[in-house]
Design a protein around this motif. Sequence first.
Motif, short mmCIF file in Angstrom:
data_model
loop_
_atom_site.label_atom_id
_atom_site.label_comp_id
_atom_site.label_asym_id
_atom_site.label_seq_id
_atom_site.Cartn_x
_atom_site.Cartn_y
_atom_site.Cartn_z
N ARG A 3 52.82 -48.58 62.47
CA ARG A 3 53.61 -49.63 61.80
C ARG A 3 54.31 -49.05 60.57
NH1 ARG A 3 50.56 -55.06 60.32
NH2 ARG A 3 50.97 -55.55 62.48
N ARG A 4 53.60 -48.22 59.80
CA ARG A 4 54.20 -47.58 58.62
C ARG A 4 55.33 -46.63 59.04
NH1 ARG A 4 50.32 -44.36 57.16
NH2 ARG A 4 48.94 -46.12 56.90
N GLN A 5 55.12 -45.87 60.11
CA GLN A 5 56.16 -44.96 60.58
C GLN A 5 57.40 -45.73 61.03
OE1 GLN A 5 54.11 -42.82 63.67
NE2 GLN A 5 53.27 -41.31 62.26
N ALA A 6 57.19 -46.86 61.69
CA ALA A 6 58.33 -47.67 62.12
C ALA A 6 59.08 -48.23 60.92
CB ALA A 6 57.86 -48.81 63.03
N GLU A 51 53.10 -58.19 66.50
CA GLU A 51 53.98 -59.06 65.71
C GLU A 51 53.96 -60.51 66.18
OE1 GLU A 51 55.45 -58.09 62.92
OE2 GLU A 51 54.49 -56.16 63.25
N ALA A 52 53.36 -60.77 67.33
CA ALA A 52 53.32 -62.14 67.85
C ALA A 52 52.49 -63.02 66.91
CB ALA A 52 52.73 -62.16 69.25
N LYS A 61 54.09 -46.94 71.87
CA LYS A 61 53.79 -47.30 70.48
C LYS A 61 54.56 -48.55 70.06
CE LYS A 61 53.00 -42.53 69.02
NZ LYS A 61 53.48 -41.45 68.15
N LEU A 62 55.85 -48.58 70.38
CA LEU A 62 56.68 -49.72 70.00
C LEU A 62 56.27 -50.98 70.75
CD1 LEU A 62 60.15 -47.98 69.72
CD2 LEU A 62 58.69 -48.77 67.86
N ARG A 63 55.84 -50.83 72.00
CA ARG A 63 55.37 -51.99 72.77
C ARG A 63 54.10 -52.56 72.15
NH1 ARG A 63 51.83 -51.73 76.39
NH2 ARG A 63 52.15 -49.55 76.92
N ILE A 64 53.17 -51.69 71.74
CA ILE A 64 51.94 -52.15 71.10
C ILE A 64 52.25 -52.81 69.77
CG2 ILE A 64 49.80 -51.33 70.03
CD1 ILE A 64 49.66 -49.24 72.32
N LEU A 65 53.17 -52.23 69.00
CA LEU A 65 53.57 -52.84 67.72
C LEU A 65 54.20 -54.21 67.93
CD1 LEU A 65 54.99 -49.81 65.72
CD2 LEU A 65 52.80 -50.98 65.41
N ALA A 66 54.99 -54.35 68.99
CA ALA A 66 55.61 -55.65 69.29
C ALA A 66 54.55 -56.69 69.61
CB ALA A 66 56.60 -55.51 70.44
N GLU A 67 53.49 -56.28 70.30
CA GLU A 67 52.40 -57.21 70.59
C GLU A 67 51.73 -57.68 69.30
OE1 GLU A 67 49.45 -56.13 73.52
OE2 GLU A 67 50.93 -54.96 74.62
N GLY A 104 49.78 -65.28 65.32
CA GLY A 104 48.36 -65.51 65.58
C GLY A 104 47.62 -64.35 66.20
N VAL A 105 48.27 -63.23 66.38
CA VAL A 105 47.63 -62.07 67.01
C VAL A 105 47.04 -61.18 65.92
CG1 VAL A 105 48.04 -59.99 68.38
CG2 VAL A 105 49.16 -62.12 68.99
N GLN A 106 45.84 -60.68 66.17
CA GLN A 106 45.21 -59.77 65.22
C GLN A 106 45.36 -58.33 65.72
OE1 GLN A 106 41.18 -60.91 64.53
NE2 GLN A 106 41.75 -62.77 63.42
N VAL A 107 45.66 -57.45 64.79
CA VAL A 107 45.88 -56.03 65.13
C VAL A 107 44.64 -55.45 65.80
CG1 VAL A 107 46.30 -53.75 64.18
CG2 VAL A 107 47.59 -55.70 63.33
#
Length: 132
Positions: free
Chosen positions: A55-58, A31-32, A23-29, A34-37
């Motif tokens: 993202r809300r949980q983090a 945050e880059a 989950k944290l790895r996907i959230l980090a992606e 120009g990247v769209q969720v």
Amino acid sequence: MSIGTVEIITGRERRRRWSVADKLRILAECEAPGVQVAEVAARHGVYRSLVFQWRRQARDGLLVAEPTPEFVPVRVADVDRRDEPLPEPEPTPPPSRKAAAIEIELPDGIRLRVGEEVGLVALRRVLAALRG
């Protein structure tokens, strides 16, 4: 006649158990710059609403990385201490005032008593762990 390949598209997998690290790895992606969720979510086969939920949980302190185990240096000494007296225990200071505390009883009967020294983030982590 030629034989072709058939690709079966089944959609996103349901009820997958994602690890906290995933989950944290996907959230980090996400945050880059120009990247769209939606793109990141599609690449990993999850709904973007789930990524927003993570993202809300983090943000609320409920989704945090597990602490990394560390090695601690240990030295074993071969000393015979049977003849040495034990040190006197330090007296505990009398309480200056009664500490404020709250008690939380969860629906399954688990009781949690929390003092005022416990931070909000730590309390959220404990409650999240108890909920399962």
